[in-house]
Design a protein around this motif. Structure first.
Motif, PDB file in Angstrom:
ATOM      1  N   GLU A  32       4.619  -4.844 -14.653  1.00  0.00           N
ATOM      2  CA  GLU A  32       4.033  -4.442 -13.377  1.00  0.00           C
ATOM      3  C   GLU A  32       3.457  -3.024 -13.467  1.00  0.00           C
ATOM      4  O   GLU A  32       2.322  -2.768 -13.051  1.00  0.00           O
ATOM      5  N   MET A  33       4.218  -2.118 -14.057  1.00  0.00           N
ATOM      6  CA  MET A  33       3.777  -0.717 -14.084  1.00  0.00           C
ATOM      7  C   MET A  33       2.641  -0.507 -15.094  1.00  0.00           C
ATOM      8  O   MET A  33       1.737   0.285 -14.853  1.00  0.00           O
TER       9      MET A  33
ATOM     10  N   LEU B 239      -0.442  -1.639 -13.483  1.00  0.00           N
ATOM     11  CA  LEU B 239      -0.851  -0.631 -12.494  1.00  0.00           C
ATOM     12  C   LEU B 239      -1.554   0.544 -13.183  1.00  0.00           C
ATOM     13  O   LEU B 239      -2.543   1.086 -12.671  1.00  0.00           O
TER      14      LEU B 239
ATOM     15  N   CYS C  35       7.480   5.306  -7.638  1.00  0.00           N
ATOM     16  CA  CYS C  35       6.702   4.861  -8.801  1.00  0.00           C
ATOM     17  C   CYS C  35       5.466   4.067  -8.382  1.00  0.00           C
ATOM     18  O   CYS C  35       4.423   4.149  -9.042  1.00  0.00           O
ATOM     19  N   ARG C  36       5.598   3.299  -7.301  1.00  0.00           N
ATOM     20  CA  ARG C  36       4.419   2.539  -6.859  1.00  0.00           C
ATOM     21  C   ARG C  36       3.347   3.462  -6.297  1.00  0.00           C
ATOM     22  O   ARG C  36       2.158   3.137  -6.351  1.00  0.00           O
ATOM     23  N   SER C  37       3.753   4.633  -5.773  1.00  0.00           N
ATOM     24  CA  SER C  37       2.756   5.535  -5.188  1.00  0.00           C
ATOM     25  C   SER C  37       2.255   6.581  -6.184  1.00  0.00           C
ATOM     26  O   SER C  37       1.227   7.216  -5.961  1.00  0.00           O
TER      27      SER C  37
END
Ligand SMILES: Cc1ncc(COP(=O)(O)O)c(C=O)c1O
Length: 388
Positions: free
Chosen positions: A22-23, A26, A337-339
């Motif tokens: 996922e990361m 991204l 981490c998502r932001s």
């Protein structure tokens, strides 16, 4: 045809796409610097690369022998002897696997009965929980506590039960950068002997130690015969895509692991096995300079993360350093981490995915420093935005 949903077997429910996928996706999507997944952005020693290229050009492109090519098994046995004075018979006590990942899976699948318990430490490398589940075993988790990621020996003792089959240990440790001390390993060994259980040790970062020493569990009294030692060439030689790993253990344990392994991949990475064989025979100075380069990167990134306002827990080995985001007034590492790509153009990994006790892992975030110094400098410059 009858439909039965969800299709994913119950023992694998809860194991979605790994956070690394996922990361990393991204990072590509946002053009961010990827300090999430642990892969280097430079190649390892040319001797290793040249040996693999030679193997490809010289007809070594078919299935290698099931246990691994003899040259690699011999080199692994020599390596264990040279670095740790551990003697293994290259024919009966060494098995080459598709990375440490397959070695871990095959060990758990072959050594655990349904309902057996596996004692491990959290945070843990994410494949451990999935492989324990696929083996139909149960995990019993002991927490490593920041800032030094020590553990309570009484808690470890309490995690053992009559159903304990094995201890699954990782040192040097991902994600914390902890290198288990000799005294800590002696405590683990004492309990293994006392309860007459096996140990499976994941030592993929064995040569990436910056402070202290790597002590293989198998070198401690009573452990050689009950330890399955796992390692891999990917981390040491900066070729994580090759997936050449191995297992060293006494013949009946290797034979058990091989039984599972032969039905997972059977064999893999023929020409790359030649590359890793060449690497393992490189002089000590090569291993030391690889670690020294990485130490400088650890220092550079750790300083930069502290300057950006994060609490940094000292990393003594591996590719990774863990931080605590509460000093920035934040508490949810997953949201952070998502932001982060949008806020700073940097990708990191939330440690919560490595925990059963989600509250313990929630404010922690892991950064990888196995990147070029100019990349680390650029990431550090971008992370300064966190202060504003
Ligand atoms: C602790 C640990 N074990 C095993 C692996 C996987 O090793 P390999 O790439 O050799 O399968 C990794 C990779 O990140 C790791 O960090």
């Amino acid at each position: 045809m009858s439909r039965r949903e969800p299709y994913l077997a119950s023992r694998l429910q809860g194991f979605g796409t790994t956070i690394f996928a996922e990361m990393s996706a991204l990072a590509v999507e946002t053009g961010s610097i990827n300090l999430g997944q642990g892969f280097p952005d430079t190649d390892g020693p040319h001797e290793v690369l040249d040996a693999a290229v030679d193997a490809i050009r010289n007809g070594k492109n078919q299935y290698p022998p099931g246990p691994g090519i003899p040259e690699l098994r011999d080199a692994i046995a020599r390596h264990q002897q040279h670095w740790y004075s551990l003697e293994y018979d290259a024919d009966t006590e060494v098995l080459v696997t598709a990375g440490a990942t397959e070695a871990i899976a095959a060990s758990l699948l072959s050594l655990c009965e349904l309902g057996d318990e596996v004692v491990t430490f959290e945070p843990y490398y994410d494949s451990y929980a999935a492989c324990i589940a696929m083996a139909g075993a149960q995990r019993r988790v002991v927490q490593l506590q920041p800032p030094d990621y020590s553990f309570d020996v009484d808690a470890l003792a309490a995690a053992f039960s009559p159903r304990t089959r094995l201890v699954l240990l990782n040192s040097p440790h991902n994600p914390t950068g902890k290198v288990f001390s000799r005294a800590e390993l002696e405590a683990v060994a004492r309990l293994c002997v006392e309860h007459d259980v096996l140990a499976v040790t994941d030592e993929v970062y064995e040569h990436l130690v910056f402070d202290g020493e790597h002590v293989p569990l198998a070198t401690l009294p009573g452990m050689r015969e009950r330890t399955v030692t796992i390692s891999s060439g990917g981390k040491t030689f900066s070729c994580t895509g090759w997936k050449v790993g191995w297992v060293c253990a006494r013949p009946d344990l290797v034979s058990a692991v091989r039984t599972a392994k032969q039905f997972l991949t059977y064999v893999n990475a023929g020409p790359f096995q030649h590359g890793i064989a060449a690497g393992l025979d490189l002089p000590d100075s090569t291993f030391r300079s690889l670690a020294a380069e990485l130490r400088e990167k650890r220092d550079r990134l750790s300083r930069g993360l502290a300057d950006a306002g994060l609490i940094v827990f000292a990393s003594h080995g591996t590719y990774f350093v863990t931080t605590d985001i509460r000093s920035l007034g934040e508490h949810d590492g997953l949201a952070f981490c998502r932001s982060l790509p949008e806020r700073c153009g940097v990708v990191a990994v939330p440690n919560v995915v490595f925990y059963d006790d989600r509250s313990a892992g929630l404010p922690l975030v892991r950064f990888a420093f196995c990147k070029r110094l100019d990349v680390i400098d650029e990431a550090v410059a971008r992370l300064k935005a966190l202060r504003t």
